[in-house]
Design a protein around this motif. Structure first.
Motif, PDB file in Angstrom:
ATOM      1  N   ILE A 209      -6.507  -5.463   7.853  1.00  0.00           N
ATOM      2  CA  ILE A 209      -6.917  -3.970   7.310  1.00  0.00           C
ATOM      3  C   ILE A 209      -6.073  -3.855   6.006  1.00  0.00           C
ATOM      4  N   PHE A 210      -6.599  -3.228   5.027  1.00  0.00           N
ATOM      5  CA  PHE A 210      -5.658  -2.818   3.695  1.00  0.00           C
ATOM      6  C   PHE A 210      -6.214  -1.533   3.674  1.00  0.00           C
ATOM      7  N   ALA A 211      -5.165  -0.655   3.561  1.00  0.00           N
ATOM      8  CA  ALA A 211      -5.310   0.811   3.035  1.00  0.00           C
ATOM      9  C   ALA A 211      -4.127   1.321   2.464  1.00  0.00           C
ATOM     10  N   PRO A 212      -4.279   2.718   2.090  1.00  0.00           N
ATOM     11  CA  PRO A 212      -5.666   3.430   1.956  1.00  0.00           C
ATOM     12  C   PRO A 212      -6.529   3.012   0.558  1.00  0.00           C
ATOM     13  N   ASP A 213      -5.630   2.351  -0.364  1.00  0.00           N
ATOM     14  CA  ASP A 213      -6.350   2.271  -1.703  1.00  0.00           C
ATOM     15  C   ASP A 213      -7.617   1.245  -1.603  1.00  0.00           C
ATOM     16  N   ALA A 214      -8.785   1.694  -1.943  1.00  0.00           N
ATOM     17  CA  ALA A 214      -9.865   0.458  -1.846  1.00  0.00           C
ATOM     18  C   ALA A 214      -9.816  -0.395  -3.000  1.00  0.00           C
ATOM     19  N   ASN A 215      -9.530   0.225  -4.234  1.00  0.00           N
ATOM     20  CA  ASN A 215      -9.490  -0.430  -5.481  1.00  0.00           C
ATOM     21  C   ASN A 215      -8.377  -1.563  -5.408  1.00  0.00           C
ATOM     22  N   LEU A 216      -7.316  -1.019  -5.118  1.00  0.00           N
ATOM     23  CA  LEU A 216      -6.162  -1.991  -5.006  1.00  0.00           C
ATOM     24  C   LEU A 216      -6.236  -3.439  -4.122  1.00  0.00           C
ATOM     25  N   GLY A 217      -6.874  -2.691  -2.892  1.00  0.00           N
ATOM     26  CA  GLY A 217      -7.398  -3.632  -1.869  1.00  0.00           C
ATOM     27  C   GLY A 217      -8.438  -4.822  -2.400  1.00  0.00           C
ATOM     28  N   ARG A 218      -9.179  -4.177  -3.004  1.00  0.00           N
ATOM     29  CA  ARG A 218     -10.488  -4.934  -3.762  1.00  0.00           C
ATOM     30  C   ARG A 218      -9.729  -5.861  -4.448  1.00  0.00           C
ATOM     31  N   TYR A 219      -8.848  -5.670  -5.412  1.00  0.00           N
ATOM     32  CA  TYR A 219      -8.304  -6.485  -6.246  1.00  0.00           C
ATOM     33  C   TYR A 219      -7.338  -7.602  -5.671  1.00  0.00           C
ATOM     34  N   VAL A 220      -6.573  -7.105  -4.718  1.00  0.00           N
ATOM     35  CA  VAL A 220      -5.819  -8.120  -4.031  1.00  0.00           C
ATOM     36  C   VAL A 220      -6.933  -9.129  -3.387  1.00  0.00           C
ATOM     37  N   ALA A 221      -8.010  -8.721  -2.796  1.00  0.00           N
ATOM     38  CA  ALA A 221      -8.744  -9.542  -2.090  1.00  0.00           C
ATOM     39  C   ALA A 221      -9.330 -10.783  -2.975  1.00  0.00           C
TER      40      ALA A 221
ATOM     41  N   ALA B  25       3.948   9.402   6.077  1.00  0.00           N
ATOM     42  CA  ALA B  25       4.892   8.785   7.042  1.00  0.00           C
ATOM     43  C   ALA B  25       3.957   8.241   8.378  1.00  0.00           C
ATOM     44  N   GLU B  26       3.126   9.213   8.791  1.00  0.00           N
ATOM     45  CA  GLU B  26       2.227   8.744  10.302  1.00  0.00           C
ATOM     46  C   GLU B  26       1.408   7.454   9.796  1.00  0.00           C
ATOM     47  N   ILE B  27       0.901   7.221   8.468  1.00  0.00           N
ATOM     48  CA  ILE B  27       0.116   6.050   8.107  1.00  0.00           C
ATOM     49  C   ILE B  27       1.150   4.554   8.246  1.00  0.00           C
ATOM     50  N   LYS B  28       2.418   5.183   7.780  1.00  0.00           N
ATOM     51  CA  LYS B  28       3.388   3.998   7.545  1.00  0.00           C
ATOM     52  C   LYS B  28       3.696   3.509   9.130  1.00  0.00           C
ATOM     53  N   ALA B  29       3.754   4.514  10.133  1.00  0.00           N
ATOM     54  CA  ALA B  29       3.935   4.590  11.279  1.00  0.00           C
ATOM     55  C   ALA B  29       2.810   3.507  12.133  1.00  0.00           C
ATOM     56  N   LEU B  30       1.479   3.578  11.509  1.00  0.00           N
ATOM     57  CA  LEU B  30       0.521   2.809  12.198  1.00  0.00           C
ATOM     58  C   LEU B  30       0.214   1.552  11.336  1.00  0.00           C
ATOM     59  N   THR B  31       1.392   0.893  10.356  1.00  0.00           N
ATOM     60  CA  THR B  31       1.183   0.113   9.749  1.00  0.00           C
ATOM     61  C   THR B  31       2.246  -0.926  10.091  1.00  0.00           C
ATOM     62  N   ASP B  32       1.823  -2.344   9.851  1.00  0.00           N
ATOM     63  CA  ASP B  32       2.585  -3.502  10.219  1.00  0.00           C
ATOM     64  C   ASP B  32       3.437  -3.824   9.143  1.00  0.00           C
ATOM     65  N   ILE B  33       3.020  -3.756   7.621  1.00  0.00           N
ATOM     66  CA  ILE B  33       3.573  -4.004   6.418  1.00  0.00           C
ATOM     67  C   ILE B  33       3.275  -3.165   5.338  1.00  0.00           C
TER      68      ILE B  33
ATOM     69  N   ASP C  96      -5.198  10.728  12.123  1.00  0.00           N
ATOM     70  CA  ASP C  96      -6.064  10.581  13.261  1.00  0.00           C
ATOM     71  C   ASP C  96      -7.334   9.576  13.008  1.00  0.00           C
ATOM     72  N   LYS C  97      -7.869   9.761  11.734  1.00  0.00           N
ATOM     73  CA  LYS C  97      -9.029   9.223  11.500  1.00  0.00           C
ATOM     74  C   LYS C  97      -8.573   7.664  11.212  1.00  0.00           C
ATOM     75  N   PHE C  98      -7.519   7.550  10.846  1.00  0.00           N
ATOM     76  CA  PHE C  98      -7.018   6.079  10.371  1.00  0.00           C
ATOM     77  C   PHE C  98      -6.801   5.474  11.667  1.00  0.00           C
ATOM     78  N   ALA C  99      -6.251   5.891  12.651  1.00  0.00           N
ATOM     79  CA  ALA C  99      -5.750   5.506  13.849  1.00  0.00           C
ATOM     80  C   ALA C  99      -7.034   4.981  14.518  1.00  0.00           C
TER      81      ALA C  99
END
Length: 331
Positions: A164-176, A135-143, A113-116
């Motif tokens: 938007i990159f979720a939910p791991d901020a460390n992985l997202g920051r590394y990818v960025a 699974a609920e977050i995957k359903a709100l996800t494009d890839i 709910d918070k991610f939506a």
């Protein structure tokens, strides 16, 4: 006398006592054949489970195997979201996990709910979610992505695509940092990887100046900046096998060391220390360690606890996972 269903509902797993004279490994092997079942295990579960699994891997490899298997039943030794992913990909197969309590701190850090609501603030952004989510977050996800393919998936999108990159901020920051993309990050983290102690690690490096530091991208940014090599669990395993170096400090969940030691018995592998004082002086996932041989046996014998994903959620989640698998061919 409680029924199996009552045990699972109350405790999250089958609590039936296993006879002491049973050869668990032999019986699990027999039951697998009898029931046309396959055991999938993550690198982070205990060594004895890894050794009897039909396939051991990271999240990407396990997803690919779950999609490809012709078995009637999948026993998934890992954590809850992994069983969900298998069910998303194989809705007609029975998917069972040894313990429903084997959750994931990272997945729990992103309530649907918070991610939506968060997603709604960025209507022109595409959502890429790390597979370590519900699974609920995957359903709100494009890839969906994994640590093995996150870079490839982000780089496959147009450079002007907002993400938007979720939910791991460390992985997202590394990818960025690696891709030069300016991504909106959900602030989630894995308790195991962020608990690696920088102070203890520094002492370990001082004591082993000839060791290379290799790290999983879920680690904190300061550790990743110090690392000689950053990759997924499969990538780290491949690196120690191919590297000419003979000593490594491994900054990820300690379960990977079992497969590494089997692959490179002549090399020295040192687990990165966690902040807590524990028995192994390493970083261990308490959820992965909920998988035991006894629970695997009971799960296979009683075919419980079974994973279910509501069909409306499954269909939406399937699209994001299937797109990942399509983009990941060749990895």
């Amino acid at each position: 006398m409680t029924t199996i269903e009552e045990q699972v509902n109350r405790y999250g797993y089958v609590t039936e006592a296993v006879a002491e004279d049973i050869d668990l490994i032999a019986e699990i092997t027999r039951l697998k054949k009898e029931k046309n079942a396959v055991i999938l295990a993550h690198y982070y579960v205990d060594a004895e489970i890894q050794d009897l699994a039909d396939y051991i891997g990271d999240s990407l490899g396990l997803s690919q195997q779950a999609a490809a298997t012709e078995a009637d039943m999948i026993i998934f030794c890992g954590v809850h979201f992994m069983g969900e992913t298998a069910k998303i990909l194989s809705p007609n197969k029975k998917v069972v996990i040894p313990d429903l309590n084997a959750g994931c701190s990272l997945a729990d850090s992103a309530p649907a709910d918070k991610f939506a609501a968060f997603k709604a603030q960025y209507p022109d952004h595409i959502v890429i979610s790390y597979i370590n989510c519900s699974a609920e977050i995957k359903a709100l996800t494009d890839i969906v992505c994994t640590s093995s393919n996150a870079l490839q998936i982000v780089e496959s999108l147009p450079k002007d695509q907002k993400i938007i990159f979720a939910p791991d901020a460390n992985l997202g920051r590394y990818v960025a940092h690696q891709t030069g993309r300016d991504m909106v990050l959900w602030d989630g983290a894995c308790i195991v990887h962020i608990d690696i102690s920088r102070e203890k690690l520094k002492q370990l490096q001082d004591e082993n100046p000839d060791a290379l530091l290799i790290a999983h991208p879920e680690c904190k940014e300061d550790i990743l900046k110090q690392a000689d090599y950053v990759s997924s669990t499969t990538g780290l395993l491949k690196f120690v096998k191919e590297s000419n170096h003979t000593k490594f400090i491994v900054a990820t969940e300690a379960g990977i060391l079992h497969k590494m030691r089997q692959s490179v018995p002549d090399k020295k592998l040192i687990p990165a220390p966690g902040s807590d004082n524990n028995t192994c002086a390493c970083s261990e996932c308490p959820y992965m360690k909920m998988n035991t041989l006894e629970k695997v046996y009971n799960a296979l014998y009683y075919e419980q606890p079974e994973i279910f994903v509501p069909e409306d959620i499954r269909l939406k989640a399937y699209e994001s996972v299937a797109r990942m698998l399509e983009l990941s061919k060749g990895i």
